[in-house]
Design an enzyme around this catalytic site. Structure first.
Site, PDB file in Angstrom:
ATOM      1  CG  ASP A  55      -0.203  -0.284   2.460  1.00 32.61           C
ATOM      2  OD1 ASP A  55       0.687  -0.034   2.578  1.00 32.61           O
ATOM      3  OD2 ASP A  55      -1.279   0.469   3.748  1.00 32.61           O
ATOM      4  CB  SER A  56       4.401   1.521  -0.129  1.00 35.00           C
ATOM      5  OG  SER A  56       4.975   1.245  -0.935  1.00 35.00           O
ATOM      6  CG  ASP A  94       0.707  -4.006   2.112  1.00 36.94           C
ATOM      7  OD1 ASP A  94       0.501  -4.677   2.906  1.00 36.94           O
ATOM      8  OD2 ASP A  94       0.998  -3.513   2.389  1.00 36.94           O
ATOM      9  CE  LYS A 124       2.531  -5.857   4.098  1.00 34.44           C
ATOM     10  NZ  LYS A 124       2.759  -4.668   5.262  1.00 34.44           N
ATOM     11  CD  GLU A 126      -0.123  -1.706   8.350  1.00 30.62           C
ATOM     12  OE1 GLU A 126      -0.599  -0.554   9.402  1.00 30.62           O
ATOM     13  OE2 GLU A 126       0.558  -0.710   7.458  1.00 30.62           O
ATOM     14  CD  GLU A 193       7.443  -0.463   8.422  1.00 33.89           C
ATOM     15  OE1 GLU A 193       6.802  -0.707   8.050  1.00 33.89           O
ATOM     16  OE2 GLU A 193       8.085   0.828   7.678  1.00 33.89           O
TER      17      GLU A 193
HETATM   18  O1  KIV Z   1       3.853  -0.816   2.055  1.00 37.34           O
HETATM   19  C1  KIV Z   1       4.944  -1.309   2.029  1.00 37.34           C
HETATM   20  O2  KIV Z   1       5.193  -1.515   1.221  1.00 37.34           O
HETATM   21  C2  KIV Z   1       4.923  -2.284   2.769  1.00 37.34           C
HETATM   22  C3  KIV Z   1       6.684  -2.591   3.200  1.00 37.34           C
HETATM   23  C4  KIV Z   1       7.112  -1.568   4.427  1.00 37.34           C
HETATM   24  C5  KIV Z   1       6.536  -3.705   3.642  1.00 37.34           C
HETATM   25  O3  KIV Z   1       3.980  -2.950   3.873  1.00 37.34           O
END
Ligand code: KIV
Length: 275
Positions: A55-56, A94, A124, A126, A193
């Site tokens: 999600d970055s 994500d 993934k 969080e 992280e």
């Molecule tokens: O979204 C992302 O890039 C991440 C990484 C920093 C692990 O969650």
């Protein structure tokens, strides 16, 4: 390693089981974020084991200040592009903010979309103890889940900014308990992280699943970087990241030269023109 062995290994797809084996063998693996087919293909062919459609993308590609505005549809859109460029790496989608917090049922429904529509192999999410039940429900639907504890960017407002987590006795306990909860809920791997290297070492030695560090020191079972940090495509590089190339300055140089050659009528030359 001979070329034949290296290329035959490359043909074998990375799986959640092979990553677990890597931890047991003490052989660190690598994960990078990818958002499109071009870089997915480059990273896959370079031997990166896991590609995270992070999600970055909200910061790096969409230009938002944080990851909160990213939607499920957007991650699925990017996951589809990544999946078209990959023949070996494990693809992880994500789950963005809002896609797993409301109810476990909604989380499972969204996670299914990542695999069905996006072509991801895993998702993934969080959080530690507070997402334990949701995580277990997704695993129950036969969807491999990667956990993510410590500094969790989707909690930016709750944390009061991006702050290193796990400092002090209470902080250390909290992150350790989160890691254990994620493992107990059935995650196949765990992103750590923004935590002190010593705590990451302790968690890595305690849990049976691979830990993947970002700003978590060298003792993790694997490391992840955001593509734009690795390649020098961001305005700044965080202190925990290493810039392995400066594509930003190469791209800028190429664009300037193009503009100059257009102004000087040097481009297109005869070799770029039809007769
Ligand atoms: O979204 C992302 O890039 C991440 C990484 C920093 C692990 O969650």
């Amino acid at each position: 390693m001979s070329t034949v062995t290296a290329s035959s290994q490359r043909e074998h797809r990375v799986t959640t089981r092979s990553l677990l084996r890597r931890k047991r063998q003490g052989r660190p693996f690598s994960m990078l974020t990818a958002y499109d087919v071009t870089f997915a293909r480059i990273f896959d062919q370079a031997g990166i084991d896991v590609l995270l459609v992070g999600d970055s993308v909200g910061n790096t590609v969409q230009g938002h200040e944080n990851t909160l505005p990213v939607t499920v549809d957007e991650i699925i859109y990017h996951t589809r592009m990544v999946a078209r460029g990959v023949s070996r790496a494990l693809i992880v989608g994500d789950m963005p903010f809002g896609s797993y917090q409301v109810s476990a049922e909604e989380a499972v429904r969204n996670a299914i979309r990542f695999l069905k529509e996006g072509g991801a192999h895993a998702v993934k999410l969080e959080g530690g103890r507070r997402v334990r039940e949701t995580l277990a429900r997704i695993v129950d639907a036969d969807i491999p889940v990667m956990g993510h504890v410590g500094l969790t960017p989707q909690s930016i407002h709750a944390m009061g900014g991006y702050r290193v987590q796990g400092r002090g006795d209470r902080g250390r306990e909290r992150v350790l308990e989160d890691a254990l909860a994620v493992e107990a809920a059935g995650a196949f791997a765990l992103v750590l992280e923004g935590v002190p290297a010593e705590l990451a070492r302790e968690i890595t030695a305690t849990v049976a699943i691979p830990t993947i560090g970002i700003g978590a020191g060298v003792h993790c079972d694997a490391q992840v970087l955001v593509q734009h940090d690795l390649l020098g495509l961001s305005d700044w590089t965080p202190s925990f990241a290493k810039q392995y190339a400066n594509l930003g300055s190469l791209a800028s140089q190429a664009a300037r030269q193009f503009a100059e050659e257009v102004a000087d009528r040097k481009f297109p030359g005869d070799e770029h023109s039809y007769r």
